[in-house]
Design a protein around this motif. Structure first.
Motif, PDB file in Angstrom:
ATOM      1  N   LYS A  79     -15.927 -22.947  -7.533  1.00  0.00           N
ATOM      2  CA  LYS A  79     -15.646 -23.066  -9.033  1.00  0.00           C
ATOM      3  C   LYS A  79     -16.045 -23.876  -9.705  1.00  0.00           C
ATOM      4  O   LYS A  79     -16.425 -23.765 -11.085  1.00  0.00           O
ATOM      5  N   CYS A  83     -18.306 -23.674 -13.461  1.00  0.00           N
ATOM      6  CA  CYS A  83     -17.754 -23.948 -14.503  1.00  0.00           C
ATOM      7  C   CYS A  83     -18.626 -25.235 -15.270  1.00  0.00           C
ATOM      8  O   CYS A  83     -18.760 -25.071 -16.429  1.00  0.00           O
ATOM      9  N   SER A 101      -7.412 -17.672 -15.758  1.00  0.00           N
ATOM     10  CA  SER A 101      -7.996 -17.707 -14.473  1.00  0.00           C
ATOM     11  C   SER A 101      -8.174 -18.850 -13.612  1.00  0.00           C
ATOM     12  O   SER A 101      -8.555 -19.995 -14.191  1.00  0.00           O
ATOM     13  N   THR A 103     -10.595 -19.355 -11.623  1.00  0.00           N
ATOM     14  CA  THR A 103     -11.954 -19.587 -11.672  1.00  0.00           C
ATOM     15  C   THR A 103     -12.492 -20.515 -12.748  1.00  0.00           C
ATOM     16  O   THR A 103     -13.528 -21.305 -13.047  1.00  0.00           O
ATOM     17  N   THR A 104     -11.808 -20.418 -13.919  1.00  0.00           N
ATOM     18  CA  THR A 104     -12.154 -20.953 -15.225  1.00  0.00           C
ATOM     19  C   THR A 104     -11.473 -22.401 -15.442  1.00  0.00           C
ATOM     20  O   THR A 104     -11.866 -23.169 -16.500  1.00  0.00           O
ATOM     21  N   SER A 172     -12.810 -14.401 -16.273  1.00  0.00           N
ATOM     22  CA  SER A 172     -12.962 -14.018 -15.132  1.00  0.00           C
ATOM     23  C   SER A 172     -12.338 -12.693 -14.631  1.00  0.00           C
ATOM     24  O   SER A 172     -11.206 -12.408 -15.312  1.00  0.00           O
ATOM     25  N   ASP A 207     -16.923 -16.055  -8.742  1.00  0.00           N
ATOM     26  CA  ASP A 207     -17.288 -16.597  -7.246  1.00  0.00           C
ATOM     27  C   ASP A 207     -17.503 -15.660  -6.410  1.00  0.00           C
ATOM     28  O   ASP A 207     -17.113 -14.367  -6.588  1.00  0.00           O
ATOM     29  N   LYS A 210     -15.587 -12.544  -4.555  1.00  0.00           N
ATOM     30  CA  LYS A 210     -15.053 -11.426  -5.322  1.00  0.00           C
ATOM     31  C   LYS A 210     -16.338 -10.209  -5.339  1.00  0.00           C
ATOM     32  O   LYS A 210     -15.744  -9.211  -5.878  1.00  0.00           O
ATOM     33  N   SER A 230     -22.393 -17.260 -11.172  1.00  0.00           N
ATOM     34  CA  SER A 230     -21.767 -17.431  -9.999  1.00  0.00           C
ATOM     35  C   SER A 230     -22.180 -18.338  -9.072  1.00  0.00           C
ATOM     36  O   SER A 230     -23.175 -19.203  -9.535  1.00  0.00           O
TER      37      SER A 230
END
Length: 251
Positions: A79, A83, A101, A103-104, A172, A207, A210, A230
């Motif tokens: 992640k 980013c 999310s 992820t962000t 995400s 990522d 998923k 990703s």
């Protein structure tokens, strides 16, 4: 070991093996049977695991949303990489939607060389990080904050999103399969799509854990994104679709 760390360790083990004896699980994470029992009761109430006849097993991912405290600890290295790449799309004087999310959540860590930024977010952790940056003007979105979600959702949140017009939306989703993104909850899909609709361009941060999965709700095809970022190379069908529709792929 703190509870959130134990829960994450339990989920990591179950993601790997699918099913395990509770006695073996207690040995693997070095806790007593009583402590493990409390942790498993919590995970079972959240519809993440099933306990039966001395075994614990992982429930299927479809239509389940893991608590934010668990999701934020998953694939942290990947992640952060994602980013950092996404931050290169953010330039001085830009207004940005940032979804809630996990992820962000590392985007604020890569903004220190940018100037005069405006961020609008519904993420609690995201807002906390952004509030510490002198180069960022921050607007937080109100609304309903479901337990263990990490951000606001609902009609109030979307009404506020519709008051803004940004340069970029960074979002995400729960999973990616072929040409589409999926998620477990309609409200979460709606606020992300509202951000995308009110931005000139949008980035999908996804990522690799998923990939090649689908959740309960199909949110959109990949056409709505300028780029997909990703930590690993996406599946062949996704690459083919993105090449056909001029969607930039970065990994």
């Amino acid at each position: 070991m703190y509870k959130d760390s134990r829960l994450q360790q339990i989920m990591n083990i179950l993601n790997s093996v699918g099913k395990i004896k509770t006695s073996e699980l207690a040995t693997k994470i070095y806790v007593s049977q009583s402590t493990l029992r409390r942790d498993l009761v919590l995970l079972e109430k959240q519809n993440m695991i099933s306990r039966k006849f001395g075994y614990v097993s992982l429930l299927g991912k479809t239509n389940l949303e893991f608590p934010y405290s668990v999701r934020e600890q998953e694939n942290v290295k990947g992640k952060k990489y994602i980013c950092e790449k996404a931050a290169s799309f953010i330039t001085n004087n830009m207004a940005v939607f940032l979804d809630s999310s996990s992820t962000t959540s590392f985007i604020p860590d890569y903004l220190f060389r940018k100037n005069k930024l405006v961020f609008i977010t519904n993420g609690l952790l995201h807002a906390y990080k952004l509030s510490k940056l002198e180069n960022v003007t921050l607007y937080t979105l109100g609304g309903h904050n479901p337990r263990s979600f990490g951000g606001t959702v609902g009609s109030d949140t979307i009404a506020q999103i519709n008051n803004y017009n940004t340069n970029l939306a960074i979002v995400s989703f729960g999973s990616l399969l072929n040409d589409s993104v999926y998620i477990t909850d309609k409200e979460q899909a709606n606020f992300r799509l509202a951000m995308i609709a009110n931005a000139k361009e949008s980035l999908l941060l996804m990522d690799s854990s998923k990939f090649e999965q689908s959740d309960f709700i199909k949110a959109s095809t990949l056409k709505i994104f300028k780029a997909i970022i990703s930590d690993k190379k996406p599946p062949k069908d996704t690459i083919k679709y993105c090449n056909k529709h001029d969607i930039e792929l970065i990994w």
